[in-house]
Design a protein around this motif. Structure first.
Motif, PDB file in Angstrom:
ATOM      1  N   UNK A 266       0.710  -1.310   0.038  1.00 31.21           N
ATOM      2  CA  UNK A 266       0.073  -0.108   0.084  1.00 31.21           C
ATOM      3  C   UNK A 266       0.931   1.220   0.141  1.00 31.21           C
ATOM      4  N   UNK A 267       2.077   0.950   0.052  1.00 31.26           N
ATOM      5  CA  UNK A 267       3.238   2.485   0.152  1.00 31.26           C
ATOM      6  C   UNK A 267       3.091   2.949  -1.193  1.00 31.26           C
ATOM      7  N   UNK A 268       3.283   4.289  -1.177  1.00 31.38           N
ATOM      8  CA  UNK A 268       3.433   4.994  -2.494  1.00 31.38           C
ATOM      9  C   UNK A 268       4.845   5.125  -2.827  1.00 31.38           C
ATOM     10  N   UNK A 269       5.342   4.458  -3.761  1.00 34.50           N
ATOM     11  CA  UNK A 269       6.840   4.478  -4.220  1.00 34.50           C
ATOM     12  C   UNK A 269       6.786   5.202  -5.392  1.00 34.50           C
ATOM     13  N   UNK A 270       6.067   5.992  -6.020  1.00 38.85           N
ATOM     14  CA  UNK A 270       6.300   6.715  -7.129  1.00 38.85           C
ATOM     15  C   UNK A 270       7.103   7.971  -6.926  1.00 38.85           C
ATOM     16  N   UNK A 271       7.194   8.287  -5.692  1.00 38.91           N
ATOM     17  CA  UNK A 271       8.079   9.327  -5.169  1.00 38.91           C
ATOM     18  C   UNK A 271       9.267   8.574  -4.716  1.00 38.91           C
ATOM     19  N   UNK A 272      10.537   9.080  -5.374  1.00 37.97           N
ATOM     20  CA  UNK A 272      11.874   8.243  -4.595  1.00 37.97           C
ATOM     21  C   UNK A 272      11.821   8.415  -3.126  1.00 37.97           C
ATOM     22  N   UNK A 273      12.341   7.277  -2.547  1.00 37.83           N
ATOM     23  CA  UNK A 273      12.131   7.098  -1.033  1.00 37.83           C
ATOM     24  C   UNK A 273      13.182   7.757  -0.515  1.00 37.83           C
ATOM     25  N   UNK A 274      13.050   8.646   0.483  1.00 40.54           N
ATOM     26  CA  UNK A 274      14.225   9.444   1.398  1.00 40.54           C
ATOM     27  C   UNK A 274      14.627   8.364   2.397  1.00 40.54           C
ATOM     28  N   UNK A 275      15.937   8.785   3.004  1.00 45.33           N
ATOM     29  CA  UNK A 275      16.635   7.752   4.082  1.00 45.33           C
ATOM     30  C   UNK A 275      15.914   7.438   5.116  1.00 45.33           C
ATOM     31  N   UNK A 276      14.822   8.342   5.459  1.00 42.56           N
ATOM     32  CA  UNK A 276      14.208   8.188   6.816  1.00 42.56           C
ATOM     33  C   UNK A 276      12.662   7.545   6.802  1.00 42.56           C
ATOM     34  N   UNK A 277      12.539   7.171   5.351  1.00 41.65           N
ATOM     35  CA  UNK A 277      11.293   6.634   5.167  1.00 41.65           C
ATOM     36  C   UNK A 277      11.296   5.118   5.080  1.00 41.65           C
ATOM     37  N   UNK A 278      10.129   4.592   5.558  1.00 42.44           N
ATOM     38  CA  UNK A 278      10.024   2.964   5.472  1.00 42.44           C
ATOM     39  C   UNK A 278      10.933   2.175   5.726  1.00 42.44           C
ATOM     40  N   UNK A 279      11.321   2.399   7.117  1.00 40.02           N
ATOM     41  CA  UNK A 279      12.640   1.534   7.711  1.00 40.02           C
ATOM     42  C   UNK A 279      11.984   0.413   8.546  1.00 40.02           C
ATOM     43  N   UNK A 280      11.345  -0.590   7.685  1.00 40.90           N
ATOM     44  CA  UNK A 280      10.865  -1.564   8.263  1.00 40.90           C
ATOM     45  C   UNK A 280      11.341  -2.859   7.426  1.00 40.90           C
ATOM     46  N   UNK A 281      12.621  -3.160   7.363  1.00 36.12           N
ATOM     47  CA  UNK A 281      13.200  -4.413   6.642  1.00 36.12           C
ATOM     48  C   UNK A 281      12.588  -5.562   6.886  1.00 36.12           C
ATOM     49  N   UNK A 282      12.573  -6.360   5.920  1.00 38.69           N
ATOM     50  CA  UNK A 282      11.868  -7.839   6.087  1.00 38.69           C
ATOM     51  C   UNK A 282      12.929  -8.946   5.984  1.00 38.69           C
ATOM     52  N   UNK A 283      14.205  -8.555   5.678  1.00 40.87           N
ATOM     53  CA  UNK A 283      15.075  -9.708   5.879  1.00 40.87           C
ATOM     54  C   UNK A 283      16.112  -9.318   6.938  1.00 40.87           C
ATOM     55  N   UNK A 284      16.894 -10.509   7.620  1.00 40.26           N
ATOM     56  CA  UNK A 284      17.768 -10.246   8.412  1.00 40.26           C
ATOM     57  C   UNK A 284      18.868  -9.231   8.057  1.00 40.26           C
ATOM     58  N   UNK A 285      19.372  -9.476   6.812  1.00 43.41           N
ATOM     59  CA  UNK A 285      20.452  -8.515   6.091  1.00 43.41           C
ATOM     60  C   UNK A 285      19.806  -7.036   6.505  1.00 43.41           C
ATOM     61  N   UNK A 286      18.631  -6.848   5.876  1.00 39.12           N
ATOM     62  CA  UNK A 286      18.202  -5.341   5.717  1.00 39.12           C
ATOM     63  C   UNK A 286      18.374  -4.910   7.259  1.00 39.12           C
ATOM     64  N   UNK A 287      17.625  -5.727   8.229  1.00 40.91           N
ATOM     65  CA  UNK A 287      17.579  -5.445   9.794  1.00 40.91           C
ATOM     66  C   UNK A 287      19.314  -5.193  10.280  1.00 40.91           C
ATOM     67  N   UNK A 288      19.926  -6.157   9.754  1.00 41.38           N
ATOM     68  CA  UNK A 288      21.434  -5.820  10.298  1.00 41.38           C
ATOM     69  C   UNK A 288      21.975  -4.459   9.674  1.00 41.38           C
TER      70      UNK A 288
ATOM     71  N   UNK B  98      11.881  -3.806  -1.598  1.00 39.05           N
ATOM     72  CA  UNK B  98      12.813  -2.650  -1.588  1.00 39.05           C
ATOM     73  C   UNK B  98      12.154  -1.675  -2.499  1.00 39.05           C
ATOM     74  N   UNK B  99      12.618  -0.353  -2.303  1.00 36.58           N
ATOM     75  CA  UNK B  99      11.932   0.686  -3.320  1.00 36.58           C
ATOM     76  C   UNK B  99      12.293   0.707  -4.596  1.00 36.58           C
ATOM     77  N   UNK B 100      11.276   1.136  -5.374  1.00 38.35           N
ATOM     78  CA  UNK B 100      11.697   1.410  -7.030  1.00 38.35           C
ATOM     79  C   UNK B 100      12.608   2.314  -6.888  1.00 38.35           C
ATOM     80  N   UNK B 101      12.488   3.270  -6.259  1.00 37.26           N
ATOM     81  CA  UNK B 101      13.254   4.656  -6.578  1.00 37.26           C
ATOM     82  C   UNK B 101      13.586   5.016  -5.152  1.00 37.26           C
ATOM     83  N   UNK B 102      15.096   5.510  -5.155  1.00 38.33           N
ATOM     84  CA  UNK B 102      15.420   6.113  -3.887  1.00 38.33           C
ATOM     85  C   UNK B 102      15.984   7.464  -4.230  1.00 38.33           C
ATOM     86  N   UNK B 103      15.809   8.478  -3.165  1.00 35.21           N
ATOM     87  CA  UNK B 103      16.322   9.833  -3.317  1.00 35.21           C
ATOM     88  C   UNK B 103      17.696   9.891  -3.054  1.00 35.21           C
ATOM     89  N   UNK B 104      18.390  10.411  -4.095  1.00 36.91           N
ATOM     90  CA  UNK B 104      19.738  10.715  -3.479  1.00 36.91           C
ATOM     91  C   UNK B 104      20.187  12.081  -3.592  1.00 36.91           C
TER      92      UNK B 104
END
Ligand code: AKB
Length: 337
Positions: free
Chosen positions: A133-155, A297-303
């Motif tokens: 349900x998250x809107x990822x048409x806008x590039x994702x910033x460093x502080x958004x959606x920080x709920x990783x699903x993998x052990x690697x991402x959590x680490x 993982x996001x389609x686009x990230x904001x750099x």
């Protein structure tokens, strides 16, 4: 005069090998390298010392700490996302406890020399956890959606926070004020290198498809054609590590930065490859578990912050990456094989 020393962990990995080559050619540092696996002799020759071992090995870590004095550390070692899901405990030990060992070396060297060691950590888009349900048409910033699903991402997310802690709040065992390390971190997208084929990751389908086509091998892609991810060529990844490591500290408004170059679907990668290898045999057989990881993982990230603070921009977009770097180099790599 002796050169300052740089430590590269994961030096025999995809990013590590290219970083060793870059720094050796530049000649600014004595390179101390560390990896679990045996390097090719040509790679080892480029270093002052190549330690083969585990970042969890306290004895080895103590030896490295005693024998060297680092000005900068690139911490690249880690268990990647797909491997980490097969063995989450191992991923946690290596990625978290191992990173803590390296952070502690940086902290001790900062304190001993009275000068902050620059600690550059390679994080990942795996730190994100996107839901349907998250809107990822806008590039994702460093502080958004920080709920990783993998052990690697959590680490990754946790080490980012640990690094920030060491850099801003750490006090020694006695509670004394210490010279703190200078933590800097990049969240990488999927990386594509013409020289190496990755293993153990989940963005691997991009580079795997390319290398298979160049070798005339059929390839079955483990995500669906419409799956989109941000990617970058390896040379841009190396540039970003170097640029961030050398940015004046007072220009850094953040400790954690996204970097990216182009967002494309698996189908777009296939079409691009077919322009060069019309006979390429590529089909799609999504593997549920791996598809779910990439979908998180996001389609686009904001750099934008990296662009503003330290002038980051990728050298290659999708077309120039394939046309000017990836295709010519992989062709060369496999031409006589
Ligand atoms: C992986 O797929 O695990 C890595 C990453 C995106 O961090 N390449």
């Amino acid at each position: 005069m002796a050169k300052p020393e740089v430590l590269i962990t994961g030096a025999n990995g995809e990013i590590g090998q290219r970083l060793v080559e870059y720094l050796e050619e530049e000649g600014r540092y004595d390179i101390v390298a560390l990896d679990l696996t045996e390097p090719a002799p040509e790679l080892a020759e480029k270093t002052k010392a190549f330690y083969r071992g585990n970042i969890l090995d306290k004895h080895l870590m103590d030896g490295i700490e005693t024998h060297h004095r680092f000005e900068i550390i690139f911490h690249l070692a880690g268990v990647l996302s797909s491997t980490g899901e097969k063995n989450p405990m191992l991923a946690h030990h290596v990625n978290v406890d191992g990173s803590l060992n390296i952070l502690q070396i940086a902290q001790n060297h900062s304190q001993a020399s009275g000068k902050s060691v620059v600690f550059v950590f390679s994080s990942s888009i795996a730190a994100y956890g996107i839901r349907k349900e998250d809107d990822t048409t806008v590039p994702v910033s460093v502080r958004q959606y920080l709920t990783p699903m993998t052990m690697y991402g959590i680490n990754k997310l946790y080490i980012e926070q640990l690094g920030r802690y060491y850099c801003t709040s750490y006090k020694g065992e006695e509670g004394e004020d210490s010279v703190k390390l200078d933590f800097r971190c990049l969240r990488f997208p999927g990386l594509i290198s013409p020289q190496t084929v990755p293993s153990g990751g989940t963005s691997d389908y991009g580079p795997e498809m390319l290398h298979a086509a160049a070798q005339g091998k059929p390839y079955s892609c483990f995500v669906s054609p419409g799956t989109m991810l941000p990617f970058m060529v390896m040379s841009d990844a190396i540039r970003s590590l170097i640029m961030l490591s050398r940015a004046p500290e007072d220009q850094l408004r953040h400790r954690i930065y996204n970097v990216t170059a182009f967002s494309v679907t698996a189908r777009q990668i296939m079409k691009k490859i077919e322009q060069y290898w019309p006979e390429a045999e590529i089909d799609f057989e999504p593997v549920l578990k791996r598809q779910a990881i990439v979908d998180s993982w996001p389609d686009r990230i904001d750099d934008g912050p990296a662009r503003r603070d330290w002038d980051w921009h990728p050298e290659y977009d999708f077309d120039s990456a394939f046309d000017n770097v990836l295709v010519p180099h992989v062709r060369k790599r496999y031409e006589n094989k």
